[in-house]
Design an enzyme around this catalytic site. Structure first.
Site, PDB file in Angstrom:
ATOM      1  CG  ASN A  12      -2.044   1.049   1.076  1.00 56.60           C
ATOM      2  OD1 ASN A  12      -2.265   1.611   0.015  1.00 56.60           O
ATOM      3  ND2 ASN A  12      -2.720   1.322   2.187  1.00 56.60           N
ATOM      4  CD  GLU A  44      -2.674  -0.403  -3.239  1.00 55.85           C
ATOM      5  OE1 GLU A  44      -3.403   0.602  -3.289  1.00 55.85           O
ATOM      6  OE2 GLU A  44      -2.950  -1.414  -2.576  1.00 55.85           O
ATOM      7  CG  ASP A 157      -4.405  -7.462  -3.373  1.00 63.50           C
ATOM      8  OD1 ASP A 157      -5.387  -8.222  -3.309  1.00 63.50           O
ATOM      9  OD2 ASP A 157      -4.466  -6.239  -3.112  1.00 63.50           O
ATOM     10  CG  ASN A 159      -8.002  -6.316  -5.017  1.00 65.18           C
ATOM     11  OD1 ASN A 159      -8.369  -5.971  -3.893  1.00 65.18           O
ATOM     12  ND2 ASN A 159      -7.126  -5.641  -5.727  1.00 65.18           N
ATOM     13  CG  ASP A 253      -4.365  -1.776   3.474  1.00 60.61           C
ATOM     14  OD1 ASP A 253      -3.276  -2.057   2.923  1.00 60.61           O
ATOM     15  OD2 ASP A 253      -5.327  -1.276   2.851  1.00 60.61           O
ATOM     16  CG  HIS A 254      -2.917  -6.011   1.705  1.00 58.85           C
ATOM     17  ND1 HIS A 254      -3.594  -6.950   0.959  1.00 58.85           N
ATOM     18  CD2 HIS A 254      -3.418  -4.803   1.332  1.00 58.85           C
ATOM     19  CE1 HIS A 254      -4.463  -6.337   0.169  1.00 58.85           C
ATOM     20  NE2 HIS A 254      -4.373  -5.032   0.378  1.00 58.85           N
TER      21      HIS A 254
END
Length: 263
Positions: A12, A44, A157, A159, A253-254
């Site tokens: 992130n 990301e 990720d 998603n 956040d991951h």
């Protein structure tokens, strides 16, 4: 015996995470050196070569590869590797998707690794359609590679949470992108094509997540989603030694996921 320990992590924002304590008071650079994975794929990243924080492209002993999006501060993937890959490529040959900097492909003697940041479909119907096109194009691509006899590892990720045990509140999220039936069906198709969710080789219970919403402080309550994966094709099944969720690692956040392979 040759052994690879691989991390995959949606950070992130590589600039944001560079100044955060990750684990045991270590910043990102020191964490990577101390944890010492053979390969670390990031998603990301949100940086290009000009905006990369000083030192992060030259962490001791690692080869570094970066695939930024054309749009600044958006998407992007990176790869740190102790072993120099035989070949590196960016994207998987589809112009519609490759300009968003979502894929690095690294070929090693034993396998080919795809580090991927799959699109998020939550912003609009248009982005959901884009995500589904990306899914289908990528599945066709890796089906061809498997059929050609390649050993494939996919990390990143995705998603999407695959089944009801892969998120804390499935009922409340059944109409939310990331748990829509059409998204989950694609993961069914990936498995049917011979790709193995490596974490589920070792753990069949729920309660194990890789993403938690910042705004609701969901991580402290473990109200999360498992949307970060390692998949391998059937040719790799016997090479999988371990597959873990590194929920102790902070900063995003991951959390990272980890795969251990032996040959």
């Amino acid at each position: 015996m040759t052994r690879y320990r691989i991390l995959s992590w949606n950070v992130n924002g590589l600039r944001a995470i560079a100044g955060k304590e990750i684990l045991d008071n270590k910043l990102f650079q020191d964490f990577l050196i101390h944890d010492n994975p053979d390969i670390c794929g990031l998603q990301e990243t949100k940086v290009d070569a000009k905006s990369l924080p000083p030192g992060l492209g030259r962490i001791g002993g690692y080869f570094f590869y970066l695939n930024p999006a054309e749009r600044k501060g958006y998407s992007g993937v990176a790869l740190y590797s102790r072993r120099e890959p035989e070949e590196i490529s960016y994207g998987f040959g589809h112009d519609e998707f490759d300009h968003e900097g979502r894929t690095i492909v690294a070929r090693y003697p034993e396998f080919t690794l795809y580090t991927i940041y799959f699109p998020n479909g939550g912003a609009s119907e248009e982005r959901l359609a884009f995500k589904l096109r990306f899914y289908d194009a990528f599945l066709n691509h890796v089906k061809e590679r498997s059929a050609a006899g390649e050993k494939i590892v996919i990390c990143g990720d995705v998603n999407t949470a695959h089944t009801s045990i892969d998120l804390a509140r499935p009922k409340e999220n059944e109409n939310v992108s990331g748990f829509l039936p059409v998204e989950r069906r694609w993961l069914d198709e990936l498995v049917q094509a011979g790709y193995i969710d490596t974490f589920r080789l070792f753990e069949s219970e729920g309660g194990h997540y890789t993403w938690w919403d910042y705004k609701t402080k969901a991580r402290s309550r473990n109200v999360g989603w498992r949307i970060d994966y390692f998949f391998v094709n059937e040719l790799m099944r016997n090479n999988v030694e371990a597959s873990l969720i590194r929920s102790d690692v902070m900063g995003s956040d991951h959390c990272p996921v980890e795969l251990v392979l032996s040959f």
